[in-house]
Design a protein around this motif. Sequence first.
Motif, PDB file in Angstrom:
ATOM      1  N   PHE A  86       0.846  -1.190   0.000  1.00 49.20           N
ATOM      2  CA  PHE A  86       0.000   0.000   0.000  1.00 49.20           C
ATOM      3  C   PHE A  86       0.878   1.236   0.000  1.00 49.20           C
ATOM      4  O   PHE A  86       1.986   1.219   0.539  1.00 49.20           O
ATOM      5  CB  PHE A  86      -0.890   0.032   1.254  1.00 49.20           C
ATOM      6  N   VAL A  87       0.368   2.306  -0.589  1.00 47.91           N
ATOM      7  CA  VAL A  87       1.065   3.590  -0.554  1.00 47.91           C
ATOM      8  C   VAL A  87       0.021   4.686  -0.420  1.00 47.91           C
ATOM      9  O   VAL A  87      -1.085   4.576  -0.937  1.00 47.91           O
ATOM     10  CB  VAL A  87       1.947   3.805  -1.811  1.00 47.91           C
ATOM     11  N   LEU A  88       0.393   5.728   0.287  1.00 47.11           N
ATOM     12  CA  LEU A  88      -0.431   6.917   0.420  1.00 47.11           C
ATOM     13  C   LEU A  88       0.354   8.029  -0.253  1.00 47.11           C
ATOM     14  O   LEU A  88       1.391   8.464   0.264  1.00 47.11           O
ATOM     15  CB  LEU A  88      -0.658   7.220   1.907  1.00 47.11           C
ATOM     16  N   GLY A  89      -0.097   8.432  -1.430  1.00 47.00           N
ATOM     17  CA  GLY A  89       0.679   9.417  -2.168  1.00 47.00           C
ATOM     18  C   GLY A  89      -0.030   9.881  -3.428  1.00 47.00           C
ATOM     19  O   GLY A  89      -1.220   9.617  -3.630  1.00 47.00           O
ATOM     20  N   ASP A  90       0.714  10.551  -4.262  1.00 42.94           N
ATOM     21  CA  ASP A  90       0.197  11.135  -5.504  1.00 42.94           C
ATOM     22  C   ASP A  90      -0.124  10.023  -6.510  1.00 42.94           C
ATOM     23  O   ASP A  90       0.785   9.325  -6.979  1.00 42.94           O
ATOM     24  CB  ASP A  90       1.239  12.085  -6.084  1.00 42.94           C
ATOM     25  N   PRO A  91      -1.400   9.863  -6.874  1.00 44.04           N
ATOM     26  CA  PRO A  91      -1.757   8.810  -7.828  1.00 44.04           C
ATOM     27  C   PRO A  91      -1.018   8.932  -9.165  1.00 44.04           C
ATOM     28  O   PRO A  91      -0.687   7.918  -9.781  1.00 44.04           O
ATOM     29  CB  PRO A  91      -3.267   8.992  -8.017  1.00 44.04           C
ATOM     30  N   ARG A  92      -0.748  10.145  -9.602  1.00 45.11           N
ATOM     31  CA  ARG A  92      -0.040  10.308 -10.884  1.00 45.11           C
ATOM     32  C   ARG A  92       1.370   9.744 -10.821  1.00 45.11           C
ATOM     33  O   ARG A  92       1.875   9.219 -11.798  1.00 45.11           O
ATOM     34  CB  ARG A  92       0.009  11.779 -11.283  1.00 45.11           C
ATOM     35  N   TYR A  93       2.011   9.849  -9.669  1.00 51.38           N
ATOM     36  CA  TYR A  93       3.366   9.327  -9.521  1.00 51.38           C
ATOM     37  C   TYR A  93       3.357   7.809  -9.357  1.00 51.38           C
ATOM     38  O   TYR A  93       4.083   7.098 -10.059  1.00 51.38           O
ATOM     39  CB  TYR A  93       4.063   9.975  -8.309  1.00 51.38           C
ATOM     40  N   TYR A  94       2.536   7.305  -8.454  1.00 53.69           N
ATOM     41  CA  TYR A  94       2.595   5.881  -8.106  1.00 53.69           C
ATOM     42  C   TYR A  94       1.887   4.965  -9.094  1.00 53.69           C
ATOM     43  O   TYR A  94       2.170   3.764  -9.127  1.00 53.69           O
ATOM     44  CB  TYR A  94       2.092   5.663  -6.682  1.00 53.69           C
ATOM     45  N   ALA A  95       1.025   5.494  -9.931  1.00 54.12           N
ATOM     46  CA  ALA A  95       0.363   4.663 -10.954  1.00 54.12           C
ATOM     47  C   ALA A  95       1.381   4.054 -11.917  1.00 54.12           C
ATOM     48  O   ALA A  95       1.175   2.945 -12.418  1.00 54.12           O
ATOM     49  CB  ALA A  95      -0.665   5.484 -11.720  1.00 54.12           C
ATOM     50  N   ARG A  96       2.477   4.722 -12.148  1.00 54.87           N
ATOM     51  CA  ARG A  96       3.497   4.203 -13.079  1.00 54.87           C
ATOM     52  C   ARG A  96       4.101   2.877 -12.614  1.00 54.87           C
ATOM     53  O   ARG A  96       4.679   2.142 -13.395  1.00 54.87           O
ATOM     54  CB  ARG A  96       4.602   5.227 -13.308  1.00 54.87           C
TER      55      ARG A  96
END
Length: 165
Positions: free
Chosen positions: A110-120
């Motif tokens: 799991f991650v809590l962060g910017d979807p644009r960054y972590y989607a990659r």
Amino acid sequence: MIIRPERAEDAGTIGGVLAAAFAGPAEARLVRQLRADGDLILALIAEQNGVACGYLAFPRLVIETPDGNANACSLAPLAVAPEWQRRGIGTALVRDGLRLLAGRNETLVFVLGDPRYYARFGFDAAAARPFECAYAGTHLMALRLNGNAPGEGTLCYPAAFAELG
């Protein structure tokens, strides 16, 4: 650049990278507490010419399910010192970390962060929705590393996160 597991003697340097990247000491305190509590399952440091420039930790999470507890992990925190940002260091840390976790038969991150960054990297908010969590919302995302990952439950973060404020 070299990416390697953290060592005990790296603690001060890691604290400096975290404080610089987050403009304050909160994340450095978080990592110290996670380390002291034995909640880190993997922590990586990036070095360029012997200088620490990035850090990534994966704390242990617990998922409470009707069938019992299951393990997962969190990607937090990820930090790159400001003077080293936008050079692919964060991406390299995440890719290496996820590869190492998959090799250790971890099933879910799991991650809590910017979807644009972590989607990659394959993280998806829809994959996290079936999990009850204090941090639920559009910025909580999950990545299944294999088919054995639980599909729902209550996500429990280590106590150190409650102190992050």
